[in-house]
Design an enzyme around this catalytic site. Structure first.
Site, PDB file in Angstrom:
ATOM      1  N   TYR A 135       0.760  -1.198  -0.171  1.00 54.37           N
ATOM      2  CA  TYR A 135      -0.050  -0.134  -0.023  1.00 54.37           C
ATOM      3  C   TYR A 135       1.012   1.153  -0.008  1.00 54.37           C
ATOM      4  O   TYR A 135       1.482   1.491   0.977  1.00 54.37           O
ATOM      5  CB  TYR A 135      -0.941  -0.133   1.311  1.00 54.37           C
ATOM      6  CG  TYR A 135      -1.942   1.080   1.576  1.00 54.37           C
ATOM      7  CD1 TYR A 135      -2.325   2.042   0.407  1.00 54.37           C
ATOM      8  CD2 TYR A 135      -2.878   1.106   2.543  1.00 54.37           C
ATOM      9  CE1 TYR A 135      -3.276   2.893   0.487  1.00 54.37           C
ATOM     10  CE2 TYR A 135      -3.727   1.980   2.773  1.00 54.37           C
ATOM     11  CZ  TYR A 135      -3.925   3.000   1.606  1.00 54.37           C
ATOM     12  OH  TYR A 135      -4.833   3.986   1.838  1.00 54.37           O
ATOM     13  N   LYS A 163      -1.026  -1.003  -4.059  1.00 57.29           N
ATOM     14  CA  LYS A 163      -2.183  -0.361  -4.114  1.00 57.29           C
ATOM     15  C   LYS A 163      -1.638   1.010  -4.128  1.00 57.29           C
ATOM     16  O   LYS A 163      -0.722   1.492  -2.993  1.00 57.29           O
ATOM     17  CB  LYS A 163      -3.035  -0.476  -2.913  1.00 57.29           C
ATOM     18  CG  LYS A 163      -4.173   0.675  -2.593  1.00 57.29           C
ATOM     19  CD  LYS A 163      -4.693   0.269  -1.222  1.00 57.29           C
ATOM     20  CE  LYS A 163      -6.000   1.215  -0.698  1.00 57.29           C
ATOM     21  NZ  LYS A 163      -5.853   2.603  -0.940  1.00 57.29           N
TER      22      LYS A 163
HETATM   23  O1  MN9 Z   1      -6.657   5.043  -0.928  1.00 61.27           O
HETATM   24  C1  MN9 Z   1      -8.375   6.528  -0.264  1.00 61.27           C
HETATM   25  N1  MN9 Z   1      -7.455   7.167   0.573  1.00 61.27           N
HETATM   26  C2  MN9 Z   1      -7.484   7.474   1.914  1.00 61.27           C
HETATM   27  C3  MN9 Z   1      -7.720   5.477  -0.839  1.00 61.27           C
HETATM   28  O2  MN9 Z   1      -8.645   7.443   2.223  1.00 61.27           O
HETATM   29  C4  MN9 Z   1      -6.404   8.067   2.506  1.00 61.27           C
HETATM   30  C5  MN9 Z   1      -9.265   7.255  -1.208  1.00 61.27           C
HETATM   31  O3  MN9 Z   1     -10.195   6.680  -1.755  1.00 61.27           O
HETATM   32  C6  MN9 Z   1      -9.490   8.480  -0.747  1.00 61.27           C
HETATM   33  O4  MN9 Z   1     -10.329   8.777   0.277  1.00 61.27           O
HETATM   34  C7  MN9 Z   1     -10.285   9.562  -1.814  1.00 61.27           C
HETATM   35  C8  MN9 Z   1     -10.461  10.922  -1.511  1.00 61.27           C
HETATM   36  O5  MN9 Z   1      -9.089  11.757  -1.522  1.00 61.27           O
HETATM   37  O6  MN9 Z   1      -9.534   9.363  -3.111  1.00 61.27           O
END
Ligand code: MN9
Length: 290
Positions: A135, A163
């Protein structure tokens, strides 16, 4: 049945009841709601699921619930912890439940060397019994891998892929083209179309909890070569995401779920609860556009 490794994966939120306990019924409801919207699988107990605010037992419990209501979906257990013993315990649990992959953020807070970080990932990937999805989320973890470092992971059989939560799509594309057989998932929902068009196999994200259908469509339209229509939907989604970012993504997403008729409660402290003003912003600027 072979599981779908491509497509849209919801990084599940963790609903809490009024006593701050995991709300099993609401989590099951969320999983079913997302299956109906066409997701390929779930990322369980990631940042969005408040992993670092849950106890080890709570993290295992969430894994149990999701597996029992989505046994045929591709399930990725985020087992990351700065406490490596905890990460191993969670990896073992994911293996016992026959999850498809484990995933971890880089061990955080202390400034570990790359050799230490690589040791952490390799021990978990080799002993957990499940392939590891690294990640990469430098904005949160503070660990900014370069291509050279990511390729050290990807070259090993026990690593499934990355990821990729960064807006450096040059680097993402380099990882994918160096290792076409490894999986790369886009992490920022607001750049989903960019990631998919630069070769990501799929996307894992938090806003998919309530609008996975938009992103399932984006990915289908792109596969058909209809970039224009895909971009139109991405723009619609981004108007919503801009409001979430203004409020605070985590607490705003839970409030969205509540306004959609779920009972998700609030994020754990130190997250604040949304103000009345923020709630009405969500009612006016998000709910009608979902
Ligand atoms: O990696 C999510 N990252 C975090 C996935 O929550 C830190 C994203 O889905 C973000 O929440 C989204 C909004 O910035 O892109």
């Amino acid at each position: 049945m072979k599981k779908d490794l491509k497509g849209i994966f919801t990084a599940l939120l963790t609903p809490f009841d009024e006593h701050d306990k995991i709300n099993e019924k609401e989590l099951e409801k969320l999983v079913r709601f997302n299956i109906e919207k066409g997701v390929s699988g779930f990322y369980v107990c990631g940042s969005t699921g408040e992993a670092f605010l849950l106890s080890t037992d709570e993290r295992k419990y969430v894994m149990d619930i999701v597996k029992s209501c989505a046994p045929d979906k591709t399930l990725i257990a985020h087992i990351g912890s700065v406490n490596e013993k905890e990460a191993h315990e969670l990896a073992e649990h994911a293996n016992k439940l026959s999850y498809d992959m484990i995933s971890s953020v880089a061990p955080y807070y202390y400034k570990f060397s790359f050799a230490e970080i690589k040791g952490y990932y390799t021990r978990l990937a080799q002993s957990g019994g499940l392939p590891m999805l690294v990640y990469h989320i430098p904005a949160f973890s503070g660990v900014n891998f370069g291509v050279g470092e990511l390729r050290e992971f990807l070259a090993e059989d026990c690593f499934a892929g990355i990821k990729y939560t960064s807006n450096d799509f040059f680097m993402m594309e380099q990882c994918k083209s160096l290792f076409p057989n490894k999986l790369v998932y886009n992490g920022y929902d607001e750049m989903c179309l960019a990631g998919l068009s630069m070769g990501a196999d799929g996307a894992i994200g938090s806003t998919y909890n309530f609008m996975a259908d938009k992103f399932v469509k984006i990915s289908k339209l792109l596969a058909e070569g209809n970039v224009e229509s895909a971009r139109h939907i991405q723009t619609e989604a981004n108007r919503i995401i801009a409001v979430l970012c203004k409020i605070g993504v985590m607490m705003a997403e839970k409030e969205v779920m509540n306004q959609l008729g779920f009972d998700f409660g609030i994020c754990r402290k130190p997250f604040a609860r949304p103000t009345e003003e923020q709630k009405s912003m969500i009612a006016k600027e998000i709910i009608p556009y979902i």
